[in-house]
Scaffold this active site. Structure first.
Site, PDB file in Angstrom:
ATOM      1  N   ASP A 208       0.826  -1.221   0.000  1.00 20.96           N
ATOM      2  CA  ASP A 208       0.000   0.000   0.000  1.00 20.96           C
ATOM      3  C   ASP A 208       0.855   1.265   0.000  1.00 20.96           C
ATOM      4  O   ASP A 208       0.715   2.146   0.852  1.00 20.96           O
ATOM      5  CB  ASP A 208      -0.984  -0.002   1.165  1.00 20.96           C
ATOM      6  CG  ASP A 208      -2.230  -0.826   0.850  1.00 20.96           C
ATOM      7  OD1 ASP A 208      -3.205  -0.753   1.620  1.00 20.96           O
ATOM      8  OD2 ASP A 208      -2.222  -1.554  -0.159  1.00 20.96           O
ATOM      9  N   HIS A 241      -3.381  -2.358  -2.702  1.00 19.98           N
ATOM     10  CA  HIS A 241      -3.454  -1.169  -3.539  1.00 19.98           C
ATOM     11  C   HIS A 241      -2.417  -1.158  -4.657  1.00 19.98           C
ATOM     12  O   HIS A 241      -2.401  -0.255  -5.483  1.00 19.98           O
ATOM     13  CB  HIS A 241      -3.319   0.098  -2.688  1.00 19.98           C
ATOM     14  CG  HIS A 241      -4.613   0.514  -2.054  1.00 19.98           C
ATOM     15  ND1 HIS A 241      -5.409   1.504  -2.567  1.00 19.98           N
ATOM     16  CD2 HIS A 241      -5.252   0.044  -0.964  1.00 19.98           C
ATOM     17  CE1 HIS A 241      -6.483   1.639  -1.802  1.00 19.98           C
ATOM     18  NE2 HIS A 241      -6.418   0.760  -0.820  1.00 19.98           N
ATOM     19  N   ASP A 665     -12.754   6.411 -19.930  1.00 19.99           N
ATOM     20  CA  ASP A 665     -11.698   7.217 -20.528  1.00 19.99           C
ATOM     21  C   ASP A 665     -10.455   6.363 -20.707  1.00 19.99           C
ATOM     22  O   ASP A 665      -9.421   6.590 -20.098  1.00 19.99           O
ATOM     23  CB  ASP A 665     -11.410   8.413 -19.606  1.00 19.99           C
ATOM     24  CG  ASP A 665     -10.312   9.293 -20.152  1.00 19.99           C
ATOM     25  OD1 ASP A 665      -9.611   9.931 -19.332  1.00 19.99           O
ATOM     26  OD2 ASP A 665     -10.128   9.322 -21.389  1.00 19.99           O
ATOM     27  N   ASP A 705     -21.647  19.369 -18.946  1.00 24.30           N
ATOM     28  CA  ASP A 705     -20.769  19.729 -20.054  1.00 24.30           C
ATOM     29  C   ASP A 705     -20.618  21.242 -19.987  1.00 24.30           C
ATOM     30  O   ASP A 705     -21.331  21.992 -20.631  1.00 24.30           O
ATOM     31  CB  ASP A 705     -21.417  19.298 -21.362  1.00 24.30           C
ATOM     32  CG  ASP A 705     -20.643  19.807 -22.572  1.00 24.30           C
ATOM     33  OD1 ASP A 705     -19.469  20.203 -22.392  1.00 24.30           O
ATOM     34  OD2 ASP A 705     -21.212  19.810 -23.666  1.00 24.30           O
ATOM     35  N   GLU A 716     -12.815  18.636 -14.390  1.00 20.32           N
ATOM     36  CA  GLU A 716     -13.677  19.799 -14.214  1.00 20.32           C
ATOM     37  C   GLU A 716     -14.959  19.397 -13.505  1.00 20.32           C
ATOM     38  O   GLU A 716     -15.425  20.033 -12.579  1.00 20.32           O
ATOM     39  CB  GLU A 716     -14.005  20.366 -15.593  1.00 20.32           C
ATOM     40  CG  GLU A 716     -14.404  21.813 -15.592  1.00 20.32           C
ATOM     41  CD  GLU A 716     -14.653  22.278 -17.007  1.00 20.32           C
ATOM     42  OE1 GLU A 716     -13.909  23.154 -17.457  1.00 20.32           O
ATOM     43  OE2 GLU A 716     -15.587  21.756 -17.636  1.00 20.32           O
TER      44      GLU A 716
END
Lengths: 753, 162
Positions: A208, A241, A665, A705, A716
């Site tokens: 971790d 992790h 993404d 958006d 954002e």
């Protein structure tokens, strides 16, 4: 004695008695004050822990969500199928990619203007020390050197056994450190206080290293650098992790992409591999076993020592073998989006591949063909056409998934044989772990000790188990060990003994939840292997605070998190309140308040103890609940102009949202298209039983958006909802636009809340 | 009459829940026991303000025949419920507290010096341990004057409480 003196004595005696009583009163009052502080401290701790673990459960639910999609989703359009395909397949660069990797960093130019540390290999001790110093001065290592270092680290790790054997003959002392979670200050402090690694000063870091904190990259660089410089004395164990799927959710992926915008993707790809090569455990003098999580009643050290640890890419999912090249060509799968790589389903239904997982839903939800096949904001379909498509697409989809998985038939049991590991020179066949091997590794990376005897599934984390003192005892006896050192759990003092001092938890990330929340600790083992604990708290500021101030700060932080959680579930909580208020008085008794809130949040918190901090005004010992809920919302609503029930939904699911974003993404560009978001959100909400109309989804998508370019900038968006940790944005916080989107005031048909 | 009994029952039920909650915070092994050394904290956080002597008496009531170092919930609950019902060990009102400080400050200066505070707290009443003393000093003493202005101190502590 004259009468005067006796009067004096009498007065003196009276005064003394008064002083005695006054002192006693003050002490009595003060002790109560301290007790209440202590109670608040414990409650604060419970809040943090329960929210943290609830988050981990969310991860597993997300995990199940994608599994559900594969089983039940019926894409009705080419677009949707493509989209799903993209989520479900993952590019894998060819395994025999050593040469490619070399090319990966050799070609990267380091400009003359770069003032950060420059590395050359083989590394020397001075380089490693200089690296620590550079990071302390907040410098950043150039991507080229990062890749180079990772490449060298990988070369070294590949040679290591699964279980490192360390002897105290050679080093005089061994220091074991626990979770660091990206908190570079703690690592620097440990090196400062305890001394840098050297042939006389061995170190073991128990997993971790990354996620949550803001300097995971730097920590890895330092740890790998010392590992290369002192290979015999510096040891690393894998933690839960050190896993690219977990990193998607807990911040490491985000940190890398933020710090290395151009080369981040390459770095992450290489890291994915490096993590799998980390050893699983360290054994000191064949007497002290050090591993990240814990053990189970099935832990088999011989098996763990023998298995191919590299096969276990992630403990979050049990990956099955990919189709081989021939099959792909035969099927002529037109949906492949991969270029160099061969796509493979990174997710497959757990029911076929995993050994029993505690949080798997017992029954899959009813088939939702009709509902999920409609495209939000698209043209409504003719019902007959719809059902025809549905029937056809269900079969197609399932068939495709099975083919991709390499299942010849549905019922076949997953059992890779050794012949599978033969590598076709062109294909990247990767051998798969057996279910037993996978489970053994999950157990040692995820388990927690418990006080009760026995061994049961770790439902809080969703993986591994809870193991009791008898499990520890049996294991120690079986392998002739003295005690276990593990990490994985945050402790207020940085360490904790349990199971009659046979298990030591060591946690090195101080102030983990909040400044002042806990100490960090490390343990030194001398030749007699007696543990000596050293504690610390890396933030100087905490030393100057009084206990009261420390507790207040941490408490405020916990309460904020708790209030947010309450807000995120306002609708459900309101429903529960109303059940207790049949007469519709608008008031609810405190006892009912506590019961209602617990029944929705399931956090197991002492609500009556927390009540004074959460509920300020009462009428007749009752709470006017509507205004209480409204007050919770006010704080959030003023920031955004998005309809409140949607906001609530977003807050409730924000970690999942972020994870989904990052998965969608796939090229780590930082933005996803509106369509992608809508698709995913629609699927996600139907799976999670969030009742939301198509209109609302459209509105939601449009409202986030911000610059109206048809794309959602992930950071954002998250910043707008204050989801990005301040530290990660660094100095960019001020650059983020304020949300003043007013086009979305009236959502005509709010979701059915 | 019936109403009173109902109200009592409701009160008792509510007390039971409160007591259980507080107890569970310290029940680390989830086996309905707490370390005897934490019982004081539990009792005080339930709103009571016993002296050390009163606390010891209470503990004696809830301890096992042969003290094990642990207190069981089954024994704790009824005793604590009685305490709450009878409103025993009520907290000390602010003005009484102020007067107590004033007793120790007969010259009515409005403050006590650090040494005086230490002397009273560690030699009189039910003396503080060194740890308790240090902790109180850290928050109470004004470093410039090396004294405690007790009126301000009380006000600060009381605000902090609620």
């Amino acid at each position: 004695m004259g009468s005067g003196t006796s009067t004096q004595h009498h007065f003196a005696f009276q005064n003394a008695e008064k002083a005695f009583r006054a002192a006693a009163l003050i002490q009595r009052w003060y002790r109560r004050y301290v007790a209440r502080l202590e109670m608040r401290r414990r409650c604060t701790w419970s809040i943090f822990q329960s929210i943290e673990y609830a988050g981990q459960q969310d991860q597993v639910k997300l995990h199940n969500f994608f599994s559900y999609l594969v089983d039940h989703f019926t894409p009705s359009s080419h677009n949707e199928r493509d989209f799903l395909n993209r989520i479900f397949t993952e590019e894998r660069s060819p395994q025999a990619s050593e040469t490619q990797n070399c090319g990966d960093y050799d070609s990267i130019e380091v400009p003359d203007s770069y003032t950060g540390p420059r590395l050359s290999f083989p590394l020397l001790p001075d380089h490693a020390t200089a690296l620590v110093e550079a990071f302390r001065r907040k410098q950043r290592l150039h991507a080229r050197y990062v890749l180079n270092l990772l490449h060298e680290a990988r070369k070294h790790l590949v040679q290591l056994p699964n279980i490192n054997q360390v002897s105290t003959c050679y080093s005089e002392e061994i220091t074991v450190c626990g979770d660091l979670h990206g908190q570079l200050d703690d690592l620097i402090f440990i090196f400062y206080k305890n001394g840098l690694p050297s042939p006389e000063r061995a170190y073991v870091f128990n997993g971790d290293f990354v996620d949550r904190g803001k300097d995971s990259v730097e920590i890895l660089m330092v740890l790998f650098a010392f590992m290369l410089v002192y290979p015999k004395e510096f040891h690393l164990n894998r933690g839960n992790h050190e896993d690219h799927i977990v990193n998607l959710r807990y911040g490491f992926t985000k940190e890398v992409m933020h710090k290395y915008k151009i080369h981040g993707k390459k770095i992450l790809k290489l890291l994915q591999d490096v993590f799998c090569w980390l050893p699983l455990a360290t054994l000191v003098d064949e007497k002290v076993l050090i591993l990240h999580g814990g053990v189970s009643d099935r832990t088999d050290l011989e098996l763990l020592a023998k298995l191919d640890r590299h096969k276990i890419v992630s403990t979050m999912r049990y990956k099955t073998r990919k189709e081989n090249k021939k099959q792909a060509e035969e099927k002529g799968n037109a949906n492949q989006t991969g270029s160099a790589g061969r796509p493979s389903p990174w997710f497959l239904p757990q029911s076929r591949s995993l050994p029993s997982s505690p949080l798997r839903p017992s029954t899959h939800k009813a088939h939702r063909a009709g509902r999920s096949s409609s495209v939000p904001c698209g043209v409504p379909l003719d019902p007959k056409e719809l059902s025809r498509r549905v029937r056809r697409s269900v079969d197609l989809e399932l068939e495709r998934c099975r083919q991709q998985a390499g299942f010849p038939a549905i019922k076949e049991k997953e059992e890779p044989s050794s012949s599978e590991s033969e590598v076709d020179s062109d294909a990247e066949e990767q051998p798969q772990p057996t279910p037993e091997e996978w489970r053994q590794v999950v157990d040692i990376l995820w388990s927690d000790p418990m006080a009760q005897e026995g061994c049961r599934a770790n439902t809080v984390r969703g993986g591994g188990c809870y193991f009791g003192p008898n499990v520890t005892e049996r294991l120690l006896q079986k392998y002739h060990l003295q005690f276990l050192i593990r990490s994985h759990e945050c402790k207020p003092e940085g360490y904790e003994f349990c199971h009659s001092r046979k298990v030591l938890t060591i946690f090195s990330a101080s102030n983990y939840y909040e400044v002042g929340s806990n100490r960090g600790a490390y343990v030194k083992l001398g030749p007699d292997l007696t543990p000596h604990i050293m504690q610390f708290q890396a933030n100087k500021a905490t030393h100057t605070l009084t206990m009261r101030q420390r507790i207040s700060r941490v408490e405020e932080s916990a309460l904020r998190a708790l209030r947010e959680k309450l807000f995120a579930h306002s609708s459900d909580i309101l429903v529960e309140f109303k059940k207790h208020d049949k007469d519709e008085t608008g008031l609810i008794a405190l006892s009912d308040w506590a019961a209602a809130v617990e029944s929705v949040l399931h956090l197991g918190l002492p609500w009556r103890m927390l009540r004074p901090q959460l509920v300020s005004s009462l009428t007749d010992n009752k709470l006017a609940y509507k205004s209480w809920l409204e007050n919770l919302a006010k704080e959030k609503l003023s920031q955004q102009n998005i309809q409140s029930s949607l906001l609530e939904t977003l807050y409730r699911n924000r970690s999942n949202l972020e994870t989904i974003f990052r998965i969608i993404d796939s090229d780590h560009s930082g933005s996803i298209s509106l369509d992608e978001f809508r698709h995913t959100w629609k699927l996600f909400s139907s799976h999670m039983n969030i009742d939301i109309t198509d209109d609302c989804i459209c509105d939601l998508a449009r409202s986030i958006d911000f610059n109206k370019d048809g794309h959602i900038d992930i950071n954002e968006f998250l910043e707008a909802f204050r989801l990005v940790e301040q530290s990660c944005s660094g100095g960019d916080v001020s650059d983020c636009p304020q949300v003043t989107n007013s086009s979305n005031r009236d959502c005509s048909s709010p979701g059915a809340h | 009459m019936a109403d009173d009994r109902d109200r009592d029952k409701v009160a008792v039920a509510e007390f039971h829940k409160k007591i259980k909650e507080a107890f569970e915070v310290f029940d680390h092994e989830s086996n309905n026991t707490v370390d005897v050394r934490e019982v004081g904290t539990i009792i005080r956080s339930l709103g009571c303000c016993p002296s050390e002597g009163e606390l010891h008496d209470l503990i004696a009531e809830v301890e096992e025949e042969e003290p094990t170092g642990y207190i069981r919930f089954e024994k704790f609950l009824p005793v604590m419920t009685e305490v709450l019902l009878e409103r025993r060990y009520r907290p000390i009102p602010e003005d009484i507290l102020l007067r107590a400080f004033e007793v120790l400050d007969p010259a009515k200066r409005g403050f006590l010096s650090k040494d005086e505070l230490i002397k009273y707290m560690t030699e009189e009443g039910e003396p503080f341990s060194q740890e308790e003393m240090e902790e109180m000093l850290s928050a109470a003493i004004d470093p410039e004057s090396n004294s405690i202005h007790y009126k301000d101190y009380i006000t600060m502590m009381v605000i902090d409480e609620n």
